[in-house]
Design a protein around this motif. Structure first.
Motif, PDB file in Angstrom:
ATOM      1  N   GLY A 141      22.281  74.300 -46.936  1.00  0.00           N
ATOM      2  CA  GLY A 141      22.273  72.947 -47.177  1.00  0.00           C
ATOM      3  C   GLY A 141      22.019  71.983 -45.676  1.00  0.00           C
ATOM      4  O   GLY A 141      21.529  70.953 -45.911  1.00  0.00           O
ATOM      5  N   SER A 142      22.675  72.437 -44.586  1.00  0.00           N
ATOM      6  CA  SER A 142      22.378  71.622 -43.526  1.00  0.00           C
ATOM      7  C   SER A 142      22.810  72.411 -42.065  1.00  0.00           C
ATOM      8  O   SER A 142      23.116  73.811 -42.259  1.00  0.00           O
ATOM      9  CB  SER A 142      23.490  70.724 -43.806  1.00  0.00           C
ATOM     10  N   VAL A 143      22.460  71.818 -41.103  1.00  0.00           N
ATOM     11  CA  VAL A 143      22.580  72.479 -39.637  1.00  0.00           C
ATOM     12  C   VAL A 143      23.357  71.416 -38.963  1.00  0.00           C
ATOM     13  O   VAL A 143      22.976  70.290 -38.727  1.00  0.00           O
ATOM     14  CB  VAL A 143      21.147  72.738 -39.280  1.00  0.00           C
ATOM     15  N   ARG A 189      24.713  75.799 -42.641  1.00  0.00           N
ATOM     16  CA  ARG A 189      25.672  75.938 -43.332  1.00  0.00           C
ATOM     17  C   ARG A 189      25.438  75.819 -44.798  1.00  0.00           C
ATOM     18  O   ARG A 189      24.482  75.363 -45.352  1.00  0.00           O
ATOM     19  CB  ARG A 189      26.478  74.520 -43.303  1.00  0.00           C
ATOM     20  N   CYS A 190      26.080  76.895 -45.442  1.00  0.00           N
ATOM     21  CA  CYS A 190      25.785  77.015 -47.019  1.00  0.00           C
ATOM     22  C   CYS A 190      27.091  76.076 -47.678  1.00  0.00           C
ATOM     23  O   CYS A 190      28.258  76.491 -47.489  1.00  0.00           O
ATOM     24  CB  CYS A 190      26.157  78.405 -47.384  1.00  0.00           C
ATOM     25  N   PRO A 191      26.463  75.302 -48.539  1.00  0.00           N
ATOM     26  CA  PRO A 191      27.510  74.422 -49.055  1.00  0.00           C
ATOM     27  C   PRO A 191      28.279  75.251 -50.352  1.00  0.00           C
ATOM     28  O   PRO A 191      29.327  74.671 -50.847  1.00  0.00           O
ATOM     29  CB  PRO A 191      26.608  73.212 -49.884  1.00  0.00           C
ATOM     30  N   CYS A 192      27.653  76.183 -50.863  1.00  0.00           N
ATOM     31  CA  CYS A 192      28.389  76.886 -52.036  1.00  0.00           C
ATOM     32  C   CYS A 192      29.850  77.355 -51.741  1.00  0.00           C
ATOM     33  O   CYS A 192      30.813  77.110 -52.485  1.00  0.00           O
ATOM     34  CB  CYS A 192      27.585  77.975 -52.668  1.00  0.00           C
ATOM     35  N   HIS A 193      30.018  78.144 -50.804  1.00  0.00           N
ATOM     36  CA  HIS A 193      31.158  78.782 -50.348  1.00  0.00           C
ATOM     37  C   HIS A 193      31.598  78.803 -48.840  1.00  0.00           C
ATOM     38  O   HIS A 193      32.548  79.555 -48.461  1.00  0.00           O
ATOM     39  CB  HIS A 193      30.910  80.657 -50.603  1.00  0.00           C
TER      40      HIS A 193
END
Length: 155
Positions: free
Chosen positions: A108-110, A116-120
């Motif tokens: 989702g973002s840097v 970065r992964c927003p899920c886990h």
């Protein structure tokens, strides 16, 4: 006494639930949560080696992003073609699949040198896609890119 239809249906439902739970715990691209190739499932096209998944980023020469849209020490997540392009140091561009290797969520973002992964909560280094923080255990797959003028192109 023979098991009746209701009992057989209940057992079949239980077995299906157990299979779904075990698949949900597998890493993306490693037997659960996506295709075995690690490519995003159901996006059409044909990757090298066959199958029906499209490789992120399209074909060689395709412009992914303008160089000015990728901050130094950061990156840009592209929803389609599901690619993240980073610039770890001035003039050095890297690209990776934007599909988290943990369970196939889109990153989702840097920020702060990580993708970065927003899920886990998995985080990957912008320099090489390696895991900086789990639960993911495998790096983001790299994609070859080149810079031509003010464009980052798929190589």
């Amino acid at each position: 006494m023979k098991p009746g239809p209701a009992r057989r249906a209940a057992l079949a439902t239980l077995a299906a639930g157990a299979a779904a739970l075990s698949a949900g715990c597998a890493e993306y691209g490693n037997g659960g949560g996506g295709s075995a190739s690690g490519s995003p499932a159901g996006t059409g096209g044909t990757p090298e080696g066959g199958g029906t998944d499209r490789r992120p980023g399209g074909g060689p020469g395709e412009e992914l992003v303008r160089t000015g849209d990728v901050p130094v020490g950061g990156g840009t997540v592209l929803g389609e073609p599901r690619v993240v392009v980073t610039q770890p140091e001035p003039g050095v561009f890297r690209a990776f699949s934007a599909v988290c290797t943990h369970q196939g969520c889109a990153v989702g973002s840097v920020a702060d040198g990580t993708i970065r992964c927003p899920c886990h909560g998995s985080r990957f280094r912008i320099t090489d896609g390696s895991v900086a923080h789990g639960p993911a255990r495998r790096p983001l797959p790299p994609l070859r890119v080149e810079v031509a003028g003010n464009s980052v192109l798929r190589a």
